[in-house]
Design a protein around this motif. Sequence first.
Motif, PDB file in Angstrom:
ATOM      1  N   PRO A 318       0.794  -1.231   0.000  1.00 46.02           N
ATOM      2  CA  PRO A 318       0.000   0.000   0.000  1.00 46.02           C
ATOM      3  C   PRO A 318       0.823   1.274   0.000  1.00 46.02           C
ATOM      4  O   PRO A 318       0.302   2.349  -0.320  1.00 46.02           O
ATOM      5  CB  PRO A 318      -0.819  -0.117   1.294  1.00 46.02           C
ATOM      6  CG  PRO A 318      -0.844  -1.573   1.613  1.00 46.02           C
ATOM      7  CD  PRO A 318       0.472  -2.098   1.148  1.00 46.02           C
ATOM      8  N   THR A 374      -2.780   3.463  -4.077  1.00 46.18           N
ATOM      9  CA  THR A 374      -3.010   3.222  -2.653  1.00 46.18           C
ATOM     10  C   THR A 374      -4.201   2.310  -2.437  1.00 46.18           C
ATOM     11  O   THR A 374      -4.129   1.341  -1.667  1.00 46.18           O
ATOM     12  CB  THR A 374      -3.219   4.564  -1.932  1.00 46.18           C
ATOM     13  OG1 THR A 374      -2.067   5.392  -2.117  1.00 46.18           O
ATOM     14  CG2 THR A 374      -3.445   4.346  -0.444  1.00 46.18           C
ATOM     15  N   SER A 378      -3.849  -1.582  -1.333  1.00 47.92           N
ATOM     16  CA  SER A 378      -4.409  -1.829   0.002  1.00 47.92           C
ATOM     17  C   SER A 378      -5.388  -2.992  -0.042  1.00 47.92           C
ATOM     18  O   SER A 378      -5.429  -3.820   0.877  1.00 47.92           O
ATOM     19  CB  SER A 378      -5.106  -0.569   0.520  1.00 47.92           C
ATOM     20  OG  SER A 378      -4.187   0.472   0.748  1.00 47.92           O
ATOM     21  N   PRO A 384      -7.755  -1.459   3.694  1.00 50.10           N
ATOM     22  CA  PRO A 384      -7.172  -0.125   3.832  1.00 50.10           C
ATOM     23  C   PRO A 384      -6.505   0.073   5.188  1.00 50.10           C
ATOM     24  O   PRO A 384      -6.956  -0.462   6.206  1.00 50.10           O
ATOM     25  CB  PRO A 384      -8.373   0.820   3.660  1.00 50.10           C
ATOM     26  CG  PRO A 384      -9.552  -0.007   4.046  1.00 50.10           C
ATOM     27  CD  PRO A 384      -9.238  -1.414   3.631  1.00 50.10           C
ATOM     28  N   ASP A 385      -5.426   0.826   5.179  1.00 50.18           N
ATOM     29  CA  ASP A 385      -4.680   1.164   6.380  1.00 50.18           C
ATOM     30  C   ASP A 385      -4.840   2.663   6.616  1.00 50.18           C
ATOM     31  O   ASP A 385      -4.537   3.464   5.727  1.00 50.18           O
ATOM     32  CB  ASP A 385      -3.207   0.802   6.193  1.00 50.18           C
ATOM     33  CG  ASP A 385      -2.382   1.029   7.456  1.00 50.18           C
ATOM     34  OD1 ASP A 385      -2.856   1.738   8.351  1.00 50.18           O
ATOM     35  OD2 ASP A 385      -1.260   0.495   7.533  1.00 50.18           O
ATOM     36  N   VAL A 388      -1.665   4.784   5.809  1.00 46.28           N
ATOM     37  CA  VAL A 388      -1.346   4.972   4.391  1.00 46.28           C
ATOM     38  C   VAL A 388      -2.299   5.973   3.756  1.00 46.28           C
ATOM     39  O   VAL A 388      -1.883   6.855   2.997  1.00 46.28           O
ATOM     40  CB  VAL A 388      -1.398   3.624   3.656  1.00 46.28           C
ATOM     41  CG1 VAL A 388      -1.149   3.820   2.167  1.00 46.28           C
ATOM     42  CG2 VAL A 388      -0.372   2.659   4.230  1.00 46.28           C
TER      43      VAL A 388
END
Length: 594
Positions: A318, A374, A378, A384-385, A388
Amino acid sequence: MAVALTVPGTMAGMKLAVLRNSMSGQKAGLILTGGVLGLALAGGTLFAAFRSGDLLAAAYAIWMLGWIFGPVFSGGGDETLRPEYFTLLGLPPRRLAAGLLVGAFVGVAPAISLLALAGLAVAGVRQSPVAVVVALPAMFLQLAVFVLLSRVAVAVLGLALRSRVGAVGAGVVNGAILAALGQGWVFAVALGQAGGITPEASAALRYLPSGWGLAAVEAAGTGSWGRAGLALGALALLVALLLAAWAALLTRRTGSARASARGRRPITAASAPGAVVAKELRIWSRDLVRTHQLTFALAYGVFFAAAPLVLGVDGMLPWAGPIFVLMAAAMSANMYGVDGTALWLTLVAPGTADVRGRQLAWLLVVGPVAVALTLAFSAVAGGPDPMVLALTAALLGGGAGIVPLVSVYALVPGTDPHRRGGNPLRFTEDDGAMTGMAYAVLALVALTGAPAAAAVWLYGWAGAAVGVLTGALFLWGLGLLAQRRLHDRGPELLQLMRTGKRPPAEPGGWTRFDDLPKRERIIMAVCWTFGAIPLFPQGVVPALFKVNEVESKSWFLALHLPEAFQWPVIAFMVLLGLGLYGLGVWIPYRHRKP
């Protein structure tokens, strides 16, 4: 005939004279810093020569890649003597290439590379004293191969940048290889897990041109003089072929590129900022150098983040988006400088439209790609983070603010696009300043993500909104500062662009690098060069490894210590890196004129 025979010696003398009279100011500091780093790398290569032949072959492969791809970041490499200077002398291409080759051996980089190649003599002594007889010519032939590969690579890249397909292809290849070099620890760990350099890899390293000299020395050490002679002959033949290829490419370089005749839709806009956006987007689509830079940044981000997949680790995927943003900002650091003297067109239309339009165009070019990278990676990495996502938003805003701000405060006079000559990588006569600006933008844009990272660290998903907020604030606030600087100092910037001479420093303003005492210049160059080492590789990266529970320790000092000392050492490294950057900023501030 006598004059023709002295061409190589004359060019070597010219190169020495130019270097002797240009060792001052920022260029001297950069050469000194590069020389110190080069000596450290040469020392490591000699240490590898005492360990094993496989390590030495791997080291020379890295040196070869450095010679080939290093010029991509330094405006086409050392071009103190350019082919264009000698086009009116009527020299045959091969004689011109031979003279330029002799001149290319004069400098700091060839001297340090020759010191590193002394590892061939060390390898010869370790096997048989007689092998040293082969090591001495192998050293010089290997150096000639490195230098010629660098020149041919620059010439080929210059031709590639005359077509869109070539510019994209060169960007992908350069980005992939430089990312692999930057993530060398991954491959070192993979080799360690495989029990070292495998026999297949060892043989492959010696089949590369960088390993032919070592193969000759090793053959001589075992008494296989036929193989040793064959390897030396192959090196000599490769030098002759590369010299002939370079001579042919020189004739292409001094020619002119054919302009595209394809029609374009007219630019239309309903407002002044919209006109600037349309103009900038047209430049991004037409300028093949910008195409190469953007492709390089994209390839570097993708391959850098994907390298840990070799170890089965996908946690870095990511981060391709944020890394791409950082590299895109560094590549476009001299936003106003690359305009050349066309800056006057901006100055005769005063207002705030230009900076805002350039910011929006940069976001339209970089932003969608960064967000897509991204989100896509991810999803591949498990979801998703918040860290990030927050950093992607913050860095996009920070990059759109830092790039025009640095460009107007530390503008490097650029070469007009129509006068770039046969080397389109050369945007400016001051490559050292351009390289320093790129590294400075890289560090400054990274720092704009610090508030978002801290917020996510403390509050998790709730802190992700801070990334959007800080990105918007950096975009607006830094753009406002750039507008004011352009409005207040526009004529001085145009004068700098035309003459290359900076106006006297303003009372109370920061002292320029060239006006600092020599000791402070050296300290400042060391701070800006080495500050990234403790901050990122020894601070930020091991912190990310601990947070993501990555088991690899690699060459990160903190991860080799007991658990109780790891976080304190990481914090110390981050503070040390920030302290070095802070000292580099404080020195010119302390010497400001009253």
